[in-house]
Design an enzyme around this catalytic site. Structure first.
Site, PDB file in Angstrom:
ATOM      1  CD  GLU A  11      -5.699  -2.125  -4.174  1.00  0.00           C
ATOM      2  OE1 GLU A  11      -5.612  -3.159  -3.790  1.00  0.00           O
ATOM      3  OE2 GLU A  11      -5.351  -1.185  -2.977  1.00  0.00           O
ATOM      4  CG  HIS A  20      -4.483   0.829   7.490  1.00  0.00           C
ATOM      5  ND1 HIS A  20      -5.385   1.423   6.815  1.00  0.00           N
ATOM      6  CD2 HIS A  20      -4.476  -0.627   6.555  1.00  0.00           C
ATOM      7  CE1 HIS A  20      -5.873   0.850   5.943  1.00  0.00           C
ATOM      8  NE2 HIS A  20      -5.243  -0.353   5.669  1.00  0.00           N
ATOM      9  CG  ASP A  66      -8.611  -8.149  -2.756  1.00  0.00           C
ATOM     10  OD1 ASP A  66      -7.319  -7.864  -2.945  1.00  0.00           O
ATOM     11  OD2 ASP A  66      -9.668  -7.703  -2.752  1.00  0.00           O
ATOM     12  NE  ARG A 122     -10.242  -4.202   5.479  1.00  0.00           N
ATOM     13  CZ  ARG A 122      -9.729  -3.000   5.273  1.00  0.00           C
ATOM     14  NH1 ARG A 122     -10.798  -2.104   4.401  1.00  0.00           N
ATOM     15  NH2 ARG A 122      -8.487  -2.613   5.132  1.00  0.00           N
ATOM     16  CG  ASN A 140      -2.101  -0.941   1.054  1.00  0.00           C
ATOM     17  OD1 ASN A 140      -2.360  -1.407  -0.135  1.00  0.00           O
ATOM     18  ND2 ASN A 140      -3.071  -1.151   1.994  1.00  0.00           N
ATOM     19  CD1 TRP A 176      -8.860  -5.964   7.833  1.00  0.00           C
ATOM     20  CD2 TRP A 176      -8.188  -4.486   9.393  1.00  0.00           C
ATOM     21  NE1 TRP A 176      -8.096  -5.243   7.467  1.00  0.00           N
ATOM     22  CE2 TRP A 176      -7.590  -4.482   8.092  1.00  0.00           C
ATOM     23  CE3 TRP A 176      -7.717  -3.809  10.560  1.00  0.00           C
ATOM     24  CZ2 TRP A 176      -6.386  -3.534   7.977  1.00  0.00           C
ATOM     25  CZ3 TRP A 176      -6.765  -2.908  10.204  1.00  0.00           C
ATOM     26  CH2 TRP A 176      -6.012  -2.807   9.137  1.00  0.00           C
ATOM     27  CB  SER A 234       3.198  -4.334   4.395  1.00  0.00           C
ATOM     28  OG  SER A 234       3.059  -4.123   3.206  1.00  0.00           O
TER      29      SER A 234
HETATM   30  O1  SFD Z   1      -5.011  -3.635   2.470  1.00  0.00           O
HETATM   31  C1  SFD Z   1       4.863  -9.879  20.195  1.00  0.00           C
HETATM   32  N1  SFD Z   1      -1.758  -3.784   6.398  1.00  0.00           N
HETATM   33  C2  SFD Z   1      -1.354  -3.699   4.660  1.00  0.00           C
HETATM   34  N2  SFD Z   1      -0.378  -3.421   4.351  1.00  0.00           N
HETATM   35  C3  SFD Z   1      -0.146  -3.375   3.104  1.00  0.00           C
HETATM   36  O2  SFD Z   1       0.878  -2.882   2.485  1.00  0.00           O
HETATM   37  N3  SFD Z   1      -1.028  -3.935   2.285  1.00  0.00           N
HETATM   38  C4  SFD Z   1      -2.185  -4.297   2.648  1.00  0.00           C
HETATM   39  O3  SFD Z   1      -2.760  -5.055   1.762  1.00  0.00           O
HETATM   40  C5  SFD Z   1      -2.442  -4.238   3.870  1.00  0.00           C
HETATM   41  N4  SFD Z   1      -3.791  -4.714   4.322  1.00  0.00           N
HETATM   42  C6  SFD Z   1      -3.797  -5.147   5.685  1.00  0.00           C
HETATM   43  C7  SFD Z   1      -2.784  -4.855   6.486  1.00  0.00           C
HETATM   44  C8  SFD Z   1      -2.704  -5.101   8.068  1.00  0.00           C
HETATM   45  C9  SFD Z   1      -3.761  -6.073   8.312  1.00  0.00           C
HETATM   46  C10 SFD Z   1      -4.002  -6.359   9.782  1.00  0.00           C
HETATM   47  C11 SFD Z   1      -4.818  -6.395   7.281  1.00  0.00           C
HETATM   48  C12 SFD Z   1      -4.601  -6.522   5.971  1.00  0.00           C
HETATM   49  C13 SFD Z   1      -5.893  -7.603   7.798  1.00  0.00           C
HETATM   50  C14 SFD Z   1      -1.057  -3.371   7.083  1.00  0.00           C
HETATM   51  C15 SFD Z   1       0.426  -3.910   7.421  1.00  0.00           C
HETATM   52  O4  SFD Z   1       0.127  -5.242   7.734  1.00  0.00           O
HETATM   53  C16 SFD Z   1       0.920  -3.262   8.665  1.00  0.00           C
HETATM   54  O5  SFD Z   1       1.413  -2.021   8.555  1.00  0.00           O
HETATM   55  C17 SFD Z   1       2.324  -3.977   9.101  1.00  0.00           C
HETATM   56  O6  SFD Z   1       2.582  -5.219   9.259  1.00  0.00           O
HETATM   57  C18 SFD Z   1       2.837  -3.438  10.566  1.00  0.00           C
HETATM   58  O7  SFD Z   1       4.218  -3.901  10.920  1.00  0.00           O
HETATM   59  P1  SFD Z   1       4.262  -4.094  12.268  1.00  0.00           P
HETATM   60  O8  SFD Z   1       5.661  -4.811  12.410  1.00  0.00           O
HETATM   61  O9  SFD Z   1       4.075  -2.813  13.099  1.00  0.00           O
HETATM   62  O10 SFD Z   1       3.393  -5.225  12.979  1.00  0.00           O
HETATM   63  P2  SFD Z   1       3.415  -6.866  12.661  1.00  0.00           P
HETATM   64  O11 SFD Z   1       3.520  -6.980  11.441  1.00  0.00           O
HETATM   65  O12 SFD Z   1       1.802  -7.219  12.748  1.00  0.00           O
HETATM   66  O13 SFD Z   1       4.201  -7.351  13.652  1.00  0.00           O
HETATM   67  C19 SFD Z   1       3.859  -7.447  15.049  1.00  0.00           C
HETATM   68  C20 SFD Z   1       4.842  -8.644  15.644  1.00  0.00           C
HETATM   69  O14 SFD Z   1       4.713  -8.300  17.063  1.00  0.00           O
HETATM   70  C21 SFD Z   1       4.828  -9.787  17.526  1.00  0.00           C
HETATM   71  N5  SFD Z   1       4.292  -9.548  19.177  1.00  0.00           N
HETATM   72  N6  SFD Z   1       6.273 -10.441  20.204  1.00  0.00           N
HETATM   73  C22 SFD Z   1       6.654 -10.635  21.311  1.00  0.00           C
HETATM   74  N7  SFD Z   1       6.116 -10.478  22.586  1.00  0.00           N
HETATM   75  C23 SFD Z   1       4.795  -9.855  22.710  1.00  0.00           C
HETATM   76  N8  SFD Z   1       4.073  -9.465  23.525  1.00  0.00           N
HETATM   77  C24 SFD Z   1       4.285  -9.342  21.256  1.00  0.00           C
HETATM   78  N9  SFD Z   1       3.186  -8.909  20.812  1.00  0.00           N
HETATM   79  C25 SFD Z   1       2.938  -9.178  19.450  1.00  0.00           C
HETATM   80  C26 SFD Z   1       3.774 -10.368  16.747  1.00  0.00           C
HETATM   81  O15 SFD Z   1       3.766 -11.934  16.933  1.00  0.00           O
HETATM   82  C27 SFD Z   1       4.300  -9.882  15.368  1.00  0.00           C
HETATM   83  O16 SFD Z   1       5.410 -10.768  14.793  1.00  0.00           O
HETATM   84  S1  SFD Z   1      -5.095  -3.785   3.770  1.00  0.00           S
HETATM   85  O17 SFD Z   1      -6.205  -4.696   4.457  1.00  0.00           O
HETATM   86  O18 SFD Z   1      -4.948  -2.462   4.307  1.00  0.00           O
HETATM   87  P1  AMP Z   2      -8.226  -1.083   2.466  1.00  0.00           P
HETATM   88  O1  AMP Z   2      -8.370  -2.431   1.550  1.00  0.00           O
HETATM   89  O2  AMP Z   2      -9.163  -0.461   2.704  1.00  0.00           O
HETATM   90  O3  AMP Z   2      -7.199  -1.231   3.601  1.00  0.00           O
HETATM   91  O4  AMP Z   2      -7.312   0.059   1.274  1.00  0.00           O
HETATM   92  C1  AMP Z   2      -6.191  -0.201   0.771  1.00  0.00           C
HETATM   93  C2  AMP Z   2      -5.426   0.976   0.228  1.00  0.00           C
HETATM   94  O5  AMP Z   2      -6.374   1.886  -0.594  1.00  0.00           O
HETATM   95  C3  AMP Z   2      -5.369   1.968   1.379  1.00  0.00           C
HETATM   96  O6  AMP Z   2      -4.068   2.870   0.989  1.00  0.00           O
HETATM   97  C4  AMP Z   2      -6.602   2.797   1.461  1.00  0.00           C
HETATM   98  O7  AMP Z   2      -6.296   4.035   2.004  1.00  0.00           O
HETATM   99  C5  AMP Z   2      -6.878   2.958   0.093  1.00  0.00           C
HETATM  100  N1  AMP Z   2      -8.349   2.998  -0.168  1.00  0.00           N
HETATM  101  C6  AMP Z   2      -9.352   2.198  -0.003  1.00  0.00           C
HETATM  102  N2  AMP Z   2     -10.481   2.791  -0.492  1.00  0.00           N
HETATM  103  C7  AMP Z   2     -10.229   3.811  -0.704  1.00  0.00           C
HETATM  104  C8  AMP Z   2     -11.025   4.817  -1.405  1.00  0.00           C
HETATM  105  N3  AMP Z   2     -12.580   4.600  -1.562  1.00  0.00           N
HETATM  106  N4  AMP Z   2     -10.683   6.044  -2.020  1.00  0.00           N
HETATM  107  C9  AMP Z   2      -9.239   6.234  -1.854  1.00  0.00           C
HETATM  108  N5  AMP Z   2      -8.584   5.424  -1.189  1.00  0.00           N
HETATM  109  C10 AMP Z   2      -8.864   3.972  -0.868  1.00  0.00           C
END
Ligand code: SFD
Ligand code: AMP
Length: 630
Positions: free
Chosen positions: A125, A386, A349, A246, A61, A215, A437
């Site tokens: 995207e 996010h 997806d 979602r 993203n 989520w 990510s």
């Molecule tokens: O579209 C301990 N994110 C998405 N990013 C993208 O680039 N594209 C996507 O398509 C993304 N989508 C998405 C995303 C997130 C989620 C939840 C979903 C879908 C369902 C965002 C990214 O995933 C996010 O920005 C990064 O992963 C953040 O990285 P970080 O390192 O801050 O968090 P992590 O990867 O979740 O890792 C956390 C770690 O900590 C561990 N942990 N270990 C020891 N002791 C403890 N007490 C602990 N507590 C936690 C975990 O095990 C893990 O390893 S979309 O839908 O937005």
């Molecule tokens: P999401 O699947 O909602 O996590 O969205 C993935 C990426 O698309 C994120 O960067 C969001 O900010 C962006 N996004 C989702 N929906 C929209 C929308 N309707 N308009 C603009 N950006 C969006």
């Protein structure tokens, strides 16, 4: 207790094995080698499939694509500032934005398949997002981290509970194995907190047979916030929770539908809230006029439809697919091929990122090319990476500061919190949203370099107090003793006047947050009085947390997960109470202060917990822009 105590000494300690920590491992290994230093990584789970990316992702993203010349760092900063209604640290966002493309190129080098078109260009995207075949995304990034620091330096299935502190400085962490009776002490010269954000602080929509589905990944439970609070690190933006829209019940992503497939969402009567409610946007200052419309305002318009009884809201998948295929309507073979392609992309997806949504489609006979699917606002989560912003208040990089910002935003080492030697990245660092990510790995890499610099310049280990370690060990293992002592006295081990089990404790926490702090049941609305009541009830919960009981190691993990959640809840409520306005109506609506107060509240709402006095301090910090055209 028969627990063995294991002590590990290292130079740089990375806590969490997610995107940020893996990025930190890769970069730190390079600088550590030059300086003969040791890097150690700990994860509560197995790094290959831990954290938010465990199931994979279908898009990257954040890709700024600076080389194309189409976008600048300022463009990205503008996008983030506008999406967060003006409240963002431009220095942090820009620092990530200028390095993120290089991280994405590393992913490709490590083997991540990024979609390309016939000319070999990445398939976008949206403006900032790239499509990937990302089922194995986490495995690929984990492999790079393992190769960089070596398997001997990775400790899996260790749950970190508390920081080790010496004279106000973070000197490591303590925790326990979730598989063996071992208490772990990690001593370090610098520490990265990268344990993600928090889920299940609020009552989820999924209950009964769906309980646990959310989520945000169920294993990120507010540990970053708890750890940093206990280390005395200043926190920021803890009111800026994230509520994603979602696909209902399976929590499938909407980004690809809105951006790639150009779908509409309509209410049950066929109305499009994004068109019908544009007047509402005028109430939200300059941010109602920007493009794209901020995520929380998009939420808000849909929420108004729901409040008026116009639900359900539908993603018009069939309409979007039809429109894209119609381009080929005079070419039957081409049309058939395009329909198949779109159908595949729609399923992939979900299969790449949210398998449960694909299962739900299959089990409800949903063919996206034939019928719409319901979408809904999920329960609130804490995710600084996010479109939320909660996390630690960290130092920015030196070279991006202006004379105006330097004193406020820079204190020596990029991404170091206000607690010396404690660094934060990813969901754990605040006020720098939209890193996702790729940006989280990038921020980890920034820490990898700056934390090693810190260690080189501060090479002495200040030592650690044995009495402190003993007290922590006793506190952390106590729930096992509580259960062992009192469970024989009850005919039902779930019910006892002497203890509370973590699941019941979690339900109570979720009920408080749901009803008083603006959860789903309260239609994301709250006010001063409800927040004050939430604090009162949280205080009772805190008292009872001393009586949490654990039958085994797994339940001991559940105990500490829920204690961490409770602290995340408390800082959230305190910060919403502190900010006397409504700025992100689609995240929460403060009914007693229902409008945005420009000027006075164009500021960060920060919080510090003082471990010595057990007191909270709330403070406003100024938002100072670097890139915004004045
Ligand atoms: O579209 C301990 N994110 C998405 N990013 C993208 O680039 N594209 C996507 O398509 C993304 N989508 C998405 C995303 C997130 C989620 C939840 C979903 C879908 C369902 C965002 C990214 O995933 C996010 O920005 C990064 O992963 C953040 O990285 P970080 O390192 O801050 O968090 P992590 O990867 O979740 O890792 C956390 C770690 O900590 C561990 N942990 N270990 C020891 N002791 C403890 N007490 C602990 N507590 C936690 C975990 O095990 C893990 O390893 S979309 O839908 O937005
Ligand atoms: P999401 O699947 O909602 O996590 O969205 C993935 C990426 O698309 C994120 O960067 C969001 O900010 C962006 N996004 C989702 N929906 C929209 C929308 N309707 N308009 C603009 N950006 C969006």
């Amino acid at each position: 207790m028969a627990f063995e105590t294991v002590t590990v000494e290292t130079d740089l300690l990375l806590i969490g094995g997610g995107m940020a920590a893996c990025g930190a491992a890769v970069e730190a290994a390079y600088w550590a080698k030059k300086n003969n230093l040791k890097v150690t990584l700990i994860d509560k789970a197995a790094v290959d499939r831990s954290g938010a990316v465990a199931m994979g992702l279908s898009a990257i993203n954040q890709y700024v694509d600076l080389k194309s010349g189409n976008n600048t760092i300022k463009d990205y900063v503008d996008y983030v500032r506008n999406d967060l209604m003006g409240i963002t640290r431009e220095d942090l966002v820009a620092n990530i934005a200028r390095h993120v493309d290089a991280t994405v190129h590393l992913f490709e080098k490590w083997g991540l398949p990024i979609w390309t078109d016939e000319e070999g260009n990445y398939v976008h995207e949206g403006r900032w997002q790239l499509m990937i075949n990302g089922e194995s995304y986490k495995v690929i990034v984990a492999e790079a981290a393992k190769n960089a620091i070596g398997l001997d330096n990775i400790y899996e299935r260790i749950f970190i509970v508390d920081p080790l502190m010496k004279d106000g400085k973070c000197v490591g962490a303590v925790g326990f194995s979730t598989r063996e009776e071992k208490f772990y002490i990690f001593k370090a010269k610098a520490t990265l907190a990268a344990m993600g954000g928090a889920v299940h602080v609020f009552k989820p929509r999924s209950t009964g047979e769906g309980l646990g589905r959310a989520w945000y990944p169920p294993w990120n439970t507010g540990s970053s916030t708890y750890f940093c609070l206990k280390a005395g690190a200043e926190q920021t933006c803890h009111e800026v929770r994230f509520i994603p829209i979602r696909f209902k019940d399976g929590y499938g992503p909407v980004g690809a539908w809105f951006l790639l497939f150009k779908s509409r969402a309509t209410n049950a009567f066929g109305g499009n809230y994004m068109v019908e409610r544009t007047d509402e946007l005028q109430k939200w200052g300059p941010y109602g006029k920007v493009k794209p419309i901020p995520a929380n305002l998009r939420n808000w318009l849909g929420m108004l439809d729901i409040a008026e009884g116009k639900g359900p809201i539908y993603m018009r998948t069939e309409e979007a697919i039809q429109k894209l295929a119609d381009v080929y309507k005079d070419d039957p073979k081409g049309y058939k091929k395009k329909m198949k392609e779109l159908e595949n992309e729609a399923w992939e997806d979900f299969l790449d990122m949210t398998i449960s949504q694909a299962i739900l489609w299959a089990s409800t006979n949903t063919a996206p090319e034939e019928r719409s699917s319901e979408i809904a606002a999920a329960e609130p989560y804490f995710i600084g990476s996010h479109s939320g912003a909660s996390g630690s208040w960290v130092s920015g990089p030196e070279d991006i500061q202006t004379d105006e910002t330097r004193d406020e935003y820079f204190w020596g080492y990029a991404n170091m919190s206000t607690t010396p030697a404690l660094f934060c990245a990813g969901d754990a660092s605040g006020a720098s949203s939209h890193k996702f990510s790729s940006g989280s790995v990038t921020e980890g890499r920034i820490v990898g370099k700056s934390a090693i610099k810190y260690i080189v310049e501060n090479p002495d280990y200040p030592g650690v107090d044995d009495a402190q370690i003993e007290a922590l060990r006793e506190m952390i293992l106590k729930p096992l003793e509580v259960f062992a002592e009192h469970s024989p006295k009850t005919s039902d081990p779930d019910i006892s006047p002497d203890y509370i089990r973590p699941k019941m404790f979690m339900f109570r926490l979720q009920k408080i947050m749901d009803e008083y702090a603006g959860g789903v049941s309260a239609q994301f609305s709250t006010n001063k009085y409800q927040l004050e009541r939430a604090l009162e009830l949280l205080n009772f919960l805190k008292e009872d947390s001393l009586k949490l009981a654990a039958e085994d190691l797994h339940e001991l993990m559940r105990v500490w997960e829920n204690v961490h959640r409770m602290w995340q809840a408390e800082i959230h409520v305190r910060t919403m109470l502190f900010r006397e306005e409504t700025r992100w109506p689609g995240y929460y609506f403060r009914a007693d202060t229902p409008t945005m107060v420009e000027g006075e509240w164009d500021a960060f709402a920060n919080a510090i917990y003082h471990p010595d006095t057990e007191e909270w301090e709330m403070k406003k910090r100024p938002v100072k822009y670097i890139f915004k055209d004045m």
